[in-house]
Design an enzyme around this catalytic site. Sequence first.
Site, PDB file in Angstrom:
ATOM      1  N   HIS A  37       0.827  -1.265   0.131  1.00 39.28           N
ATOM      2  CA  HIS A  37       0.170   0.117  -0.046  1.00 39.28           C
ATOM      3  C   HIS A  37       0.981   1.389   0.164  1.00 39.28           C
ATOM      4  CE1 HIS A  37      -3.781   2.117   1.361  1.00 39.28           C
ATOM      5  NE2 HIS A  37      -2.878   2.998   1.692  1.00 39.28           N
ATOM      6  N   GLU A  38       1.706   1.184   0.987  1.00 42.36           N
ATOM      7  CA  GLU A  38       2.503   2.526   1.078  1.00 42.36           C
ATOM      8  C   GLU A  38       3.504   2.717  -0.058  1.00 42.36           C
ATOM      9  OE1 GLU A  38       1.715   4.772   3.164  1.00 42.36           O
ATOM     10  OE2 GLU A  38       0.594   3.383   4.612  1.00 42.36           O
ATOM     11  N   GLU A  45      -4.328   8.425  -2.719  1.00 37.00           N
ATOM     12  CA  GLU A  45      -5.007   6.874  -2.087  1.00 37.00           C
ATOM     13  C   GLU A  45      -5.425   6.024  -3.170  1.00 37.00           C
ATOM     14  OE1 GLU A  45      -4.616   6.575   0.821  1.00 37.00           O
ATOM     15  OE2 GLU A  45      -5.572   4.325   1.267  1.00 37.00           O
ATOM     16  N   HIS A 105       1.688   4.611  -2.844  1.00 37.07           N
ATOM     17  CA  HIS A 105       1.948   6.284  -2.411  1.00 37.07           C
ATOM     18  C   HIS A 105       3.318   6.798  -2.976  1.00 37.07           C
ATOM     19  CE1 HIS A 105      -1.814   6.981  -0.218  1.00 37.07           C
ATOM     20  NE2 HIS A 105      -1.481   6.058   1.033  1.00 37.07           N
TER      21      HIS A 105
END
Lengths: 493, 493
Positions: free
Chosen positions: A260-261, A290, A264
């Site tokens: 997930h990160e 996001e 980003h």
Amino acid sequence: MSYSQLVDRFTQLHHFAHLGAICGWDRATMMPDGGNEARAAALAELSRLLHERLTAAEMSEWLAAAEQQELDAQARQSLVEMRRQWQQASVLPADLVQAKSLAGSRCEHAWREQRRNNDWQGFLGNFREVVALSREEARIRGAATGLRPYDSLLDLYEPGMRCQQLDQVFGDLQGWLPALIQAVCERQRDQHIQMPVGPFSIERQAELGRDVMAMLQFDFQRGRQDVSVHPFCGGVPSDVRITTRYDEADFTQSLMGIIHETGHARYEQGLPPSTLALPVGQARSMGIHESQSLFFEMQLARHPAFMQRLLPLIQRAFGAQPAFEAANLARLYTRVEPGFIRVDADEVTYPTHIMLRYEVEQKLIEGSIEAEDIPDLWAERMQQYLGLDTRGNYRDGCLQDIHWTDGSFGYFPSYTLGAMYAAQFAAALQRELGDFNQLLARSDGLEAVFGWLQRNIWQQASRFDTDTLVRQATGEVLNPAHFRAHLTQRYLD
Amino acid sequence: MSYSQLVDRFTQLHHFAHLGAICGWDRATMMPDGGNEARAAALAELSRLLHERLTAAEMSEWLAAAEQQELDAQARQSLVEMRRQWQQASVLPADLVQAKSLAGSRCEHAWREQRRNNDWQGFLGNFREVVALSREEARIRGAATGLRPYDSLLDLYEPGMRCQQLDQVFGDLQGWLPALIQAVCERQRDQHIQMPVGPFSIERQAELGRDVMAMLQFDFQRGRQDVSVHPFCGGVPSDVRITTRYDEADFTQSLMGIIHETGHARYEQGLPPSTLALPVGQARSMGIHESQSLFFEMQLARHPAFMQRLLPLIQRAFGAQPAFEAANLARLYTRVEPGFIRVDADEVTYPTHIMLRYEVEQKLIEGSIEAEDIPDLWAERMQQYLGLDTRGNYRDGCLQDIHWTDGSFGYFPSYTLGAMYAAQFAAALQRELGDFNQLLARSDGLEAVFGWLQRNIWQQASRFDTDTLVRQATGEVLNPAHFRAHLTQRYLD
């Protein structure tokens, strides 16, 4: 002339913000407790400086003069974004900015311990001031823009987004999501999943994380990965800092958190180098940000076809286990289960966590509830949406998130907007390049996926408003139908 | 009124310097290579800001007005130190400050790789600009103060110290140190030392380091320890960051390095909390700072009586070995051996490294040699002082230190001044409290030692000039005879 003065000033602000970003990262990952008071004071002083420089008297003159200059299209859009940042900053008095930064730093820091201790009363002591200052902020912003107070905060994270549109989006969700959750739980009830058997050492989990980041082409020359209580992506585009947290009993949380990160991080690392210092060169919005992390985590990494990529890395980290089989992992990573914790929620129940927070923070800012009313409203909605009892369990209830601790009200909706944009981007990408089953079977399939994101999202930065960016990438503006189609296809087909 | 304006301004500067200190630490310990350009630009922007705020037009008015105010003795001394900082900053144009910061950041960063590659020519490419800017700085400072150019740099680190006094100190050293080195080497020639047998894992060395820091009462709630190419003590008093480097073949280097940096750290952690933001509340000088690190490392930790404290920690880290016996360790830690590397030098040969650097940097700044002349002069003196051939070996010669890479000329003498002050403090402390053999046999002996340093040095901060501080602590101003007596007693008695 005036435009180049603006460029110089924003470049200077960018340098100062760099120091704040690194010291903010340090506070969450490295700093010992005793350093917090001085750090909070230093960061508050920086906030004040940034605010002063951004809102200095000459800025409004330069903006007005630059708007009369002959500029090319890119400089013109750059100027629009400069004015937007200036406008949002200049309505607030410097004292309020510093007071909120200080109160937020204190509350956030104490929260780390208070959350562990389930100490809602202790938290309230700091939090009331954060709420009061945030309401004051919303009131001032709203008065200046003619927006409702909460809309004026929302606009900081999602330029152009309003409660009216969100009420529709969440109203639509409420219409079909509870039934879908029920149907999925029904369907998965007898599903057999072989659970991975731990413990999984933190060292091995960290190795797996690095392997996955490398596969996802995180640039380690321009970033690093560490540990923090609440995972985040920070730092600066030339040096992106992502964090995770580990649980020896379960490696999925840190694995998916890192993926997930990394989404980003790749957005930040993929921004065009030449305009990093300018507003036009920064990420478009929190929802678009996001969308990239959720594209990585939900669209890509939890797709059954991705398991073939993940499997060898998991086996290298933890050896062989019956659970480490592609179809089983795919079931594990698409398991739907109502739970207390937003960041651990599956993509199907996740929007209910946001609906709840959206309601609470909207009411809190507009004054129809007070800080001490949060637990009751929280408990009521958790019961209603997910059938869970959170009474007295603040740690896994309203103390679970970092966002409110420093007054970042208006941010939560971005998560669900991000999920919707991610589904819409994935649909457009697959129409263009072939579906994920085909793509991920190709050895250069990930390059193709990242190339599409690079061209359509990352390198566009803030060169267009959100609607235009999304229309250019997908042929239409935000359309929640893609999210519904995605959930239906993945969980019920 | 004016004095309180000055307090506010210096407090603000203290907050900004905090951000620079943490980002500087991060650059040396955490930052990936790709982050350097942006970091250098951000730190240069901060240097410019600090310089602007410190030298703003109102400052000279406030200083002049405050000097007419009725102030108590402490505020009066505070004002003296404020004026000193203001004066040193205000003679330099902001452009020069920023240019030097930028050139220094670039040179220092590239040096890390260049040193590994023995790449003197590559280093020269960046270093010439650092030298040119440092000469310009010395010229401007000298013209403003009436000091010789090099003296004006020396005064930044050792207020009040001049070449004239240093020439005497080093002249005196040259008179007796070479003979003493020879006598010690003679005496140690047939000494039997059992060498510890490695490898010593980095994890275990790090554990040992933490144990020793705890014994030396480093406050981990207000500081941490990490790894960097060149060990240093950075951060801020509320959050002191020390670093070390590890060699699996030899744990002594990291162990003594950590003890050394812990001495610096305890000085910072022991400064009075109420005046941390003001010049008067900061460490007295670099020489006094170094006296604390050398007190810890040389006076205390290499004292034979300290081995009984160190031994159990070493055994806990690495198990039992024949070499781990108190008398043997004491011999190992007082072994004198001419070597290339200053930071690895024993306390007897160390001053020769400083004499060499003092000569080089003095000549370099005053223009009697150029950057490209350094290796030859270096080789000549290393031959003359220590009988070592450094020709072509830049890595272990003039590329070994970080100081010159960012233009910190005038700093090196502080190391030997620190050794002399440390010996003088140790002599006074033992006269007062009993000698180290007695003290370290007492269970509260370390507390007594730290209490003396706390009372006499740490909590005095910059409340007195160096001569007064030293006289109050020891009854006399700098007296190099204590250093000679210490070496003679430890190595020849």
